[in-house]
Design an enzyme around this catalytic site. Structure first.
Site, PDB file in Angstrom:
ATOM      1  CG  ASP A 132      -2.017   1.011   1.195  1.00  0.00           C
ATOM      2  OD1 ASP A 132      -1.924   1.961   0.391  1.00  0.00           O
ATOM      3  OD2 ASP A 132      -2.984   0.860   1.964  1.00  0.00           O
ATOM      4  NE  ARG A 134      -4.549   3.199  -0.029  1.00  0.00           N
ATOM      5  CZ  ARG A 134      -5.647   2.644   0.447  1.00  0.00           C
ATOM      6  NH1 ARG A 134      -6.821   3.202   0.201  1.00  0.00           N
ATOM      7  NH2 ARG A 134      -5.586   1.539   1.159  1.00  0.00           N
TER       8      ARG A 134
HETATM    9  N1  LIG Z   1      -2.868  -2.370  -6.158  1.00  0.00           N
HETATM   10  C1  LIG Z   1      -4.129  -2.725  -5.997  1.00  0.00           C
HETATM   11  N2  LIG Z   1      -5.035  -1.782  -5.670  1.00  0.00           N
HETATM   12  C2  LIG Z   1      -6.306  -2.173  -5.490  1.00  0.00           C
HETATM   13  C3  LIG Z   1      -6.730  -3.497  -5.655  1.00  0.00           C
HETATM   14  N3  LIG Z   1      -8.064  -3.553  -5.424  1.00  0.00           N
HETATM   15  C4  LIG Z   1      -8.430  -2.280  -5.112  1.00  0.00           C
HETATM   16  N4  LIG Z   1      -7.386  -1.451  -5.167  1.00  0.00           N
HETATM   17  C5  LIG Z   1      -7.310  -0.026  -4.833  1.00  0.00           C
HETATM   18  O1  LIG Z   1      -7.421   0.070  -3.444  1.00  0.00           O
HETATM   19  C6  LIG Z   1      -7.955   1.347  -3.096  1.00  0.00           C
HETATM   20  C7  LIG Z   1      -9.101   1.128  -2.126  1.00  0.00           C
HETATM   21  O2  LIG Z   1      -8.557   0.523  -1.024  1.00  0.00           O
HETATM   22  P1  LIG Z   1      -9.324  -0.488  -0.115  1.00  0.00           P
HETATM   23  O3  LIG Z   1      -8.273  -1.361   0.524  1.00  0.00           O
HETATM   24  O4  LIG Z   1     -10.448  -1.141  -0.864  1.00  0.00           O
HETATM   25  O5  LIG Z   1     -10.007   0.316   0.969  1.00  0.00           O
HETATM   26  P2  LIG Z   1      -9.370   1.348   1.938  1.00  0.00           P
HETATM   27  O6  LIG Z   1      -9.474   2.657   1.224  1.00  0.00           O
HETATM   28  O7  LIG Z   1      -8.011   0.934   2.407  1.00  0.00           O
HETATM   29  O8  LIG Z   1     -10.290   1.239   3.195  1.00  0.00           O
HETATM   30  P3  LIG Z   1     -11.818   1.582   3.332  1.00  0.00           P
HETATM   31  O9  LIG Z   1     -11.861   2.978   3.882  1.00  0.00           O
HETATM   32  O10 LIG Z   1     -12.373   0.603   4.275  1.00  0.00           O
HETATM   33  O11 LIG Z   1     -12.437   1.523   1.973  1.00  0.00           O
HETATM   34  C8  LIG Z   1      -8.353   2.007  -4.383  1.00  0.00           C
HETATM   35  O12 LIG Z   1      -7.324   2.930  -4.738  1.00  0.00           O
HETATM   36  C9  LIG Z   1      -8.381   0.840  -5.374  1.00  0.00           C
HETATM   37  O13 LIG Z   1      -8.078   1.245  -6.694  1.00  0.00           O
HETATM   38  C10 LIG Z   1      -5.759  -4.476  -6.005  1.00  0.00           C
HETATM   39  O14 LIG Z   1      -6.025  -5.665  -6.121  1.00  0.00           O
HETATM   40  N5  LIG Z   1      -4.481  -4.037  -6.173  1.00  0.00           N
END
Ligand SMILES: Nc1nc2c(ncn2[C@@H]2O[C@H](COP(=O)(O)OP(=O)(O)OP(=O)(O)O)[C@@H](O)[C@H]2O)c(=O)[nH]1
Ligand SMILES: [Zn+2]
Length: 200
Positions: A132, A134
């Protein structure tokens, strides 16, 4: 007010009206020094000092706009807008952090690896990225600019709560956002809980 001693990570550019099926929001545009753009949607009066219902939503083109069932993003986006509309007050920060920060094309590469059996974390790592990438700290400048200092956060990701508290935005409530589980994203959501610490 932003502290004069630190340089904001991003700059407010302009606001406009944004009518939606959930009501008429105000959309606020922000820009990072790198040129990366972000937006916030607000509904009602959010700068009166009372805690604000907030969603920090990371961009997911496939889930938010293309109806993908591989994740829960689109469902969470709708549920967050429903909740804000029901209260008549709140903010949605739409953070342009596609693919947990690796970008759309790399997310497609990661999905292809997942089609071949990798989980969402392994796929990122096989591509040479951390699980991650971010940084939720950018939300501080957006919230400060909007006059929001206390938040009730809709998320299942404890890292969002920790980061906001660490950067000086008080989290007064954690509001779970458990929607959209289906047969296509069941394994993905289980991996997020097991490896990324999400609370389900
Ligand atoms: N690299 C990658 N990114 C993903 C994948 N599936 C979703 N994403 C990205 O993950 C991000 C969303 O993250 P999530 O983990 O679903 O949720 P979160 O934002 O951490 O947490 P919540 O607040 O609960 O939604 C978005 O930027 C999506 O594009 C994947 O399989 N691989
Ligand atoms: Zn998604």
């Amino acid at each position: 007010m932003l502290s004069p001693s630190r340089v904001p990570a991003l700059r407010f550019i302009a606001s406009c009206k944004l009518p939606t099926p959930w009501g008429e929001f105000t959309m606020h545009g922000f820009e990072e020094a790198s040129g990366q753009e972000h937006v916030a949607l607000t509904l009602g009066v959010v700068d009166d000092g009372a805690p604000v219902l907030v969603r920090l939503h990371s961009e997911c083109l496939t889930g938010d706009a293309l109806f993908s069932l591989r994740c829960d993003c689109g469902f969470q986006l709708e549920a967050a807008l429903d909740a804000i509309a029901e209260e008549g007050r709140g903010a949605l920060l739409y953070l342009r952090q596609e693919g947990r920060g690796i970008g759309l094309i790399n997310k497609i590469r990661a999905y292809k690896l997942q089609d071949g059996g990798a989980d969402t974390v392994e796929a990122n790592e096989q591509l040479g990225f951390p699980a991650d990438m971010r940084d939720f700290g950018i939300a501080r400048d957006m919230l400060s600019e909007l006059g929001i200092h206390q938040v009730r956060v809709m998320t299942n990701n404890p890292r969002k709560l920790e980061t906001l508290n660490r950067v000086g935005i008080a989290v007064t409530e954690h509001v779970p956002l458990k929607v959209g589980r289906n047969s296509h994203n069941d394994h993905y959501l289980n991996t997020k809980a097991a490896k990324l610490g999400h609370l389900f």
